[in-house]
Design a protein around this motif. Structure first.
Motif, PDB file in Angstrom:
ATOM      1  N   VAL A   1      34.004 -35.158 -61.539  1.00 24.15           N
ATOM      2  CA  VAL A   1      33.624 -35.832 -62.813  1.00 24.15           C
ATOM      3  C   VAL A   1      32.102 -35.209 -62.821  1.00 24.15           C
ATOM      4  CG1 VAL A   1      33.027 -37.709 -63.976  1.00 24.15           C
ATOM      5  CG2 VAL A   1      35.319 -37.453 -62.861  1.00 24.15           C
ATOM      6  N   ALA A   2      31.194 -35.389 -61.998  1.00 22.31           N
ATOM      7  CA  ALA A   2      29.917 -35.127 -62.004  1.00 22.31           C
ATOM      8  C   ALA A   2      29.685 -33.686 -62.339  1.00 22.31           C
ATOM      9  CB  ALA A   2      29.156 -35.199 -60.574  1.00 22.31           C
ATOM     10  N   PHE A   3      30.372 -32.627 -61.672  1.00 24.67           N
ATOM     11  CA  PHE A   3      30.110 -31.429 -62.033  1.00 24.67           C
ATOM     12  C   PHE A   3      30.380 -31.130 -63.480  1.00 24.67           C
ATOM     13  CE2 PHE A   3      31.248 -26.674 -62.337  1.00 24.67           C
ATOM     14  CZ  PHE A   3      30.357 -26.245 -61.263  1.00 24.67           C
ATOM     15  N   THR A   4      31.364 -31.379 -63.929  1.00 23.19           N
ATOM     16  CA  THR A   4      31.813 -30.979 -65.521  1.00 23.19           C
ATOM     17  C   THR A   4      30.758 -31.994 -66.511  1.00 23.19           C
ATOM     18  OG1 THR A   4      34.105 -30.892 -64.929  1.00 23.19           O
ATOM     19  CG2 THR A   4      33.660 -30.878 -67.149  1.00 23.19           C
ATOM     20  N   ALA A   5      30.479 -33.178 -65.958  1.00 24.44           N
ATOM     21  CA  ALA A   5      29.559 -33.810 -66.803  1.00 24.44           C
ATOM     22  C   ALA A   5      28.014 -33.074 -67.185  1.00 24.44           C
ATOM     23  CB  ALA A   5      29.545 -35.283 -66.375  1.00 24.44           C
ATOM     24  N   ILE A   6      27.652 -32.658 -65.757  1.00 23.27           N
ATOM     25  CA  ILE A   6      26.338 -31.979 -65.707  1.00 23.27           C
ATOM     26  C   ILE A   6      26.582 -30.821 -66.837  1.00 23.27           C
ATOM     27  CG2 ILE A   6      24.644 -30.797 -64.495  1.00 23.27           C
ATOM     28  CD1 ILE A   6      25.604 -32.600 -62.184  1.00 23.27           C
ATOM     29  N   LEU A   7      27.587 -30.156 -66.787  1.00 22.31           N
ATOM     30  CA  LEU A   7      27.603 -29.107 -67.726  1.00 22.31           C
ATOM     31  C   LEU A   7      27.748 -29.458 -69.102  1.00 22.31           C
ATOM     32  CD1 LEU A   7      30.592 -26.836 -66.015  1.00 22.31           C
ATOM     33  CD2 LEU A   7      28.117 -26.036 -66.155  1.00 22.31           C
ATOM     34  N   ARG A   8      28.412 -30.392 -69.470  1.00 27.03           N
ATOM     35  CA  ARG A   8      28.696 -31.122 -70.837  1.00 27.03           C
ATOM     36  C   ARG A   8      27.257 -31.344 -71.266  1.00 27.03           C
ATOM     37  NH1 ARG A   8      33.397 -32.261 -73.031  1.00 27.03           N
ATOM     38  NH2 ARG A   8      33.196 -33.552 -74.966  1.00 27.03           N
ATOM     39  N   ALA A   9      26.424 -31.905 -70.465  1.00 27.40           N
ATOM     40  CA  ALA A   9      25.146 -32.364 -70.819  1.00 27.40           C
ATOM     41  C   ALA A   9      24.099 -31.308 -71.027  1.00 27.40           C
ATOM     42  CB  ALA A   9      24.445 -33.537 -70.062  1.00 27.40           C
ATOM     43  N   GLY A  10      24.531 -30.087 -70.553  1.00 29.07           N
ATOM     44  CA  GLY A  10      23.653 -29.122 -70.605  1.00 29.07           C
ATOM     45  C   GLY A  10      22.769 -28.636 -69.420  1.00 29.07           C
ATOM     46  N   GLY A  11      23.212 -29.495 -68.423  1.00 35.69           N
ATOM     47  CA  GLY A  11      22.402 -29.201 -67.131  1.00 35.69           C
ATOM     48  C   GLY A  11      23.193 -28.122 -66.300  1.00 35.69           C
ATOM     49  N   VAL A  12      22.470 -27.937 -65.067  1.00 39.91           N
ATOM     50  CA  VAL A  12      22.980 -27.091 -64.130  1.00 39.91           C
ATOM     51  C   VAL A  12      23.399 -27.694 -62.845  1.00 39.91           C
ATOM     52  CG1 VAL A  12      22.518 -24.725 -63.017  1.00 39.91           C
ATOM     53  CG2 VAL A  12      21.469 -25.267 -65.310  1.00 39.91           C
ATOM     54  N   PRO A  13      24.670 -27.674 -62.452  1.00 33.00           N
ATOM     55  CA  PRO A  13      25.086 -28.303 -61.191  1.00 33.00           C
ATOM     56  C   PRO A  13      24.642 -27.484 -60.010  1.00 33.00           C
ATOM     57  CG  PRO A  13      27.073 -27.616 -62.360  1.00 33.00           C
ATOM     58  CD  PRO A  13      26.055 -27.093 -63.206  1.00 33.00           C
ATOM     59  N   VAL A  14      24.247 -27.944 -58.830  1.00 29.39           N
ATOM     60  CA  VAL A  14      24.083 -27.234 -57.644  1.00 29.39           C
ATOM     61  C   VAL A  14      24.786 -28.154 -56.574  1.00 29.39           C
ATOM     62  CG1 VAL A  14      22.210 -26.202 -56.257  1.00 29.39           C
ATOM     63  CG2 VAL A  14      21.838 -26.517 -58.416  1.00 29.39           C
ATOM     64  N   VAL A  15      25.798 -27.491 -55.979  1.00 31.56           N
ATOM     65  CA  VAL A  15      26.841 -28.099 -55.118  1.00 31.56           C
ATOM     66  C   VAL A  15      26.412 -27.559 -53.823  1.00 31.56           C
ATOM     67  CG1 VAL A  15      29.008 -28.565 -54.509  1.00 31.56           C
ATOM     68  CG2 VAL A  15      28.588 -28.176 -56.822  1.00 31.56           C
ATOM     69  N   LEU A  16      26.089 -28.322 -52.791  1.00 31.25           N
ATOM     70  CA  LEU A  16      25.454 -28.192 -51.463  1.00 31.25           C
ATOM     71  C   LEU A  16      26.576 -28.943 -50.610  1.00 31.25           C
ATOM     72  CD1 LEU A  16      21.730 -28.633 -51.678  1.00 31.25           C
ATOM     73  CD2 LEU A  16      23.027 -26.525 -52.039  1.00 31.25           C
ATOM     74  N   TYR A  17      26.664 -28.612 -49.271  1.00 31.49           N
ATOM     75  CA  TYR A  17      27.378 -28.963 -48.291  1.00 31.49           C
ATOM     76  C   TYR A  17      26.592 -30.531 -48.015  1.00 31.49           C
ATOM     77  CZ  TYR A  17      29.648 -24.713 -47.324  1.00 31.49           C
ATOM     78  OH  TYR A  17      30.212 -23.347 -47.346  1.00 31.49           O
ATOM     79  N   PRO A  18      27.293 -31.639 -48.075  1.00 28.49           N
ATOM     80  CA  PRO A  18      26.696 -32.782 -47.957  1.00 28.49           C
ATOM     81  C   PRO A  18      26.264 -33.189 -46.781  1.00 28.49           C
ATOM     82  CG  PRO A  18      29.302 -33.089 -48.204  1.00 28.49           C
ATOM     83  CD  PRO A  18      28.775 -31.786 -48.559  1.00 28.49           C
ATOM     84  N   ASP A  19      26.865 -32.446 -45.569  1.00 26.72           N
ATOM     85  CA  ASP A  19      26.457 -32.843 -44.243  1.00 26.72           C
ATOM     86  C   ASP A  19      25.317 -31.579 -43.808  1.00 26.72           C
ATOM     87  OD1 ASP A  19      27.998 -30.410 -44.237  1.00 26.72           O
ATOM     88  OD2 ASP A  19      29.080 -31.209 -42.471  1.00 26.72           O
ATOM     89  N   SER A  20      24.669 -30.926 -44.843  1.00 21.77           N
ATOM     90  CA  SER A  20      23.557 -29.992 -44.668  1.00 21.77           C
ATOM     91  C   SER A  20      22.416 -30.729 -43.788  1.00 21.77           C
ATOM     92  CB  SER A  20      23.257 -29.205 -45.646  1.00 21.77           C
ATOM     93  OG  SER A  20      24.275 -28.359 -46.145  1.00 21.77           O
ATOM     94  N   PRO A  21      21.781 -29.890 -42.934  1.00 19.56           N
ATOM     95  CA  PRO A  21      20.386 -30.548 -42.545  1.00 19.56           C
ATOM     96  C   PRO A  21      19.377 -31.072 -43.758  1.00 19.56           C
ATOM     97  CG  PRO A  21      20.879 -28.470 -41.325  1.00 19.56           C
ATOM     98  CD  PRO A  21      21.841 -28.746 -42.419  1.00 19.56           C
TER      99      PRO A  21
END
Length: 377
Positions: A66-86
């Motif tokens: 939901v967050a990924f598509t909602a950000i696109l819909r609002a004109g934003g840019v999603p940046v997906v990272l590994y949640p357990d990254s340092p």
């Protein structure tokens, strides 16, 4: 041309159907569409402007989709990272891409330097015990002013930033524009718009991390086709095989390490894999030995995909391709064979293969006013 419009078209053509399964919960396409519109409306109220980057530090599942598509819909840019990254790597990326905000679990949000993130949205708290100054994701889904129309974007505008694994150096951000994504994922109307309700959904098992380029393709496959996405947060060979039979999975994507893990399972006969029609393998070198062993054990053909994060969608094989084939080139990719000096090869000569795409990924450089394009071949 905001690619989030594809979700609107999808619902119009295919109607309501089961679109996402996480554990024992299922969401329909209409429910996901409503959640995306409400979250997009909430993000706009919180000041998200076109082009603003939002970092996502979430496991595979409902909130991330939901967050990924909602950000696109609002004109934003999603940046997906590994949640357990340092923490250091997450904060480096946040600074590098100039992120306006982050959506993450309360533990992950609390571990980051607050001053560097103007907008913080916390998942899983329902407003309780969240980090100071953060917004509760669940409450934002209740926004009473949904964003009914996606914010207009141009073909050259950034739709997604995806960071490489860093195997050849510091991870770099790769730009996917709205126009490029539209070329890579042509909307599948041709065979279905007459009677979309009658089309059976692809049942796609998503076991790759969404921060991986291949795993991230599921975000857009959900929008451009009638698909039921089965999300698995982590890959476990036995759970994977069980999910194929339970959900009647028709297609999935694997990397070689996942194929090797599946090959170690001995009780294959205990799982019903009869529904599985397409298994795409890529993301790293797929050896002839691996293909031979996998196909002999599972009696399923592997479809080999060759590409890079920087150069997505170079070739894609098929279940009908001869063994060892890299498959056919998409219509948006040209190829030429050259020698060490760049001269075209004659028949029978050995040299290099160069690919040129009709779209162009680019390397994100924060000091530039616009992303700098990579070489086209």
């Amino acid at each position: 041309m905001n690619v989030a419009c594809l979700e609107d078209e999808n619902l119009e053509i295919y109607g309501d159907y089961d679109a996402l399964v996480v554990g024992s919960r299922t969401w329909t396409s209409r429910a996901l569409h409503d959640h995306c519109r409400r979250l997009a409306g909430a993000l706009a109220q919180l000041g998200l402007a076109p082009g603003d980057r939002i970092v996502l530090l979430l496991p595979s599942g409902f909130e991330l989709m939901v967050a990924f598509t909602a950000i696109l819909r609002a004109g934003g840019v999603p940046v997906v990272l590994y949640p357990d990254s340092p923490r250091s790597e997450i904060e480096r990326v946040i600074a590098h891409c100039g992120a306006k905000g982050v959506i993450a679990t309360v533990t992950r949000v609390s571990s980051l330097t607050a001053d560097a993130i103007p907008l913080r949205i916390v998942v899983g708290t329902n407003g309780e015990n969240r980090a100071a100054g953060a917004h509760a994701f669940e409450r934002l889904l209740e926004c009473d002013t949904p964003l009914c129309q996606p914010v207009p974007r141009a073909a050259h505008d950034i739709a997604q930033l995806i960071y490489t694994s860093g195997t050849t150096g510091t991870p770099k951000g790769i730009v996917y524009t709205h126009g490029e994504i539209a070329l890579r994922y042509p909307f599948l109307k041709a065979t279905s718009q007459i009677n979309g309700d009658a089309v059976r959904p692809f049942v796609r098992l998503m076991a790759l991390p969404p921060a991986h380029a291949l795993g991230g393709s599921f975000f857009f496959l959900r929008l451009v086709s009638k698909s039921t996405i089965i999300c698995q947060d982590t890959f476990d060979a036995r759970q994977f095989l069980y999910a194929v039979g339970r959900h009647r999975v028709t297609t999935t994507v694997l990397v070689p390490a996942m194929c090797e893990a599946l090959l170690k399972e001995e009780e294959i006969g205990a799982y019903d894999l009869s529904s599985l029609r397409t298994i795409v393998a890529g993301g790293a070198f797929v050896s002839a030995s691996l293909v031979e062993r996998f196909e002999a054990k599972f009696k399923k053909r592997l479809v080999i995909s060759y590409d890079l994060t920087e150069v997505p969608g170079v070739t894609l094989g098929s279940t009908k391709a001869k063994p060892g084939s890299a498959g056919r080139l998409p219509s948006a990719v040209d190829v030429r064979f050259i020698d060490a000096d760049g001269r075209p090869l004659s028949l029978g000569e050995i040299g290099e293969v160069q690919f040129k795409r009709h779209w162009a990924s680019s390397i994100y450089r924060p000091d530039d006013e616009a992303p700098e394009g990579t070489e086209g071949d």
